[in-house]
Design an enzyme around this catalytic site. Structure first.
Site, PDB file in Angstrom:
ATOM      1  N   ASP A 192      -6.695 -10.816   0.359  1.00 39.26           N
ATOM      2  CA  ASP A 192      -6.628  -9.384   0.075  1.00 39.26           C
ATOM      3  C   ASP A 192      -6.122  -8.586   1.276  1.00 39.26           C
ATOM      4  OD1 ASP A 192      -8.727  -9.101   1.882  1.00 39.26           O
ATOM      5  OD2 ASP A 192     -10.234  -8.630   0.362  1.00 39.26           O
ATOM      6  N   SER A 193      -6.235  -7.267   1.206  1.00 38.86           N
ATOM      7  CA  SER A 193      -5.709  -6.389   2.253  1.00 38.86           C
ATOM      8  C   SER A 193      -6.359  -6.629   3.610  1.00 38.86           C
ATOM      9  CB  SER A 193      -5.905  -4.925   1.847  1.00 38.86           C
ATOM     10  OG  SER A 193      -5.277  -4.660   0.611  1.00 38.86           O
ATOM     11  N   HIS A 219       0.847  -1.192   0.000  1.00 40.34           N
ATOM     12  CA  HIS A 219       0.000   0.000   0.000  1.00 40.34           C
ATOM     13  C   HIS A 219       0.884   1.244   0.000  1.00 40.34           C
ATOM     14  CE1 HIS A 219      -2.395  -3.303   1.621  1.00 40.34           C
ATOM     15  NE2 HIS A 219      -3.464  -2.661   1.158  1.00 40.34           N
TER      16      HIS A 219
END
EC number: 2.3.1.251
Length: 207
Positions: free
Chosen positions: A122-123, A79
């Site tokens: 995923d995140s 990110h």
């Protein structure tokens, strides 16, 4: 959590199977078009949408029929620290454990085409599937035998837990650095502050 994982796996499998059906249908249609084209004067692809669509279908068909295979191993979800609050990046997952498979070919210009499916965490540490078609223009740097670099795009469909696993179209850029059968490949997902702006990358092995 058990329900979420079960639902995610079920929806992921449904998405992968349905996408495979779509690819197969597209490939079959394109193969029929290729047969028709071969019996007439060769066409030249211009800028009109019908020619581009026909060219895309033909590329999908040729890739679907290719005997070459790829495996994908997701390695990082980064990110962009310039576009996120620290409290968010501190709790986001950046180790996208997962796996993927694809079929690929290199065309007469040595450009890469692929049909692929991948699933990863995923995140938010939830399962996320993605399927699609990828294309990269390849470049061989100087006299470095075995090395290739590529840049291109993918036309994909994904589904996420935070969007109730509704299929979402996702066109993205692609890049890769390759040596022989091994590649480091990735994409950058654009976005706004605290949303998107993610580098997602994986290792790719061909055989």
């Amino acid at each position: 959590m058990k329900f979420d994982l079960t639902a995610a796996c079920t929806l992921s499998a449904t998405l992968l199977v349905s996408s495979g059906t779509v690819f197969a249908t597209t490939a079959n249609t394109a193969n029929k078009s290729l047969t028709t084209i071969e019996s007439h004067t060769p066409i030249s692809y211009g800028n009109n949408s019908s020619s581009l669509w026909e060219k895309f279908n033909n590329n999908v068909a040729l890739t679907w029929d290719a005997p070459n295979n790829e495996l994908y191993l997701p390695v990082i979800t980064w990110h962009n620290r310039h576009t996120y609050d620290k409290e968010k990046t501190d709790r986001y997952n950046e180790r996208p454990w997962g796996f993927g498979y694809g079929k690929y070919r290199y065309d007469e210009d040595n450009d890469w085409h692929s049909l692929y499916a991948m699933a990863f965490m995923d995140s938010h540490n939830r399962l996320e599937p993605i399927v699609g078609y990828g294309f990269q223009k390849m470049w061989i740097p100087g006299d470095l035998e075995g090395f290739r670099m590529g840049i291109g795009f993918t036309l994909s469909v994904t589904a996420r837990h935070d969007y109730y696993y509704v299929p979402i179209p996702l066109p993205l850029p692609l890049f890769s650095i390759e040596y022989d059968r091994l590649s480091f490949q990735g994409t950058y997902i654009p976005g706004t502050y605290n949303n998107g702006n993610v580098l997602f990358a994986w290792l790719r092995w061909q055989w």
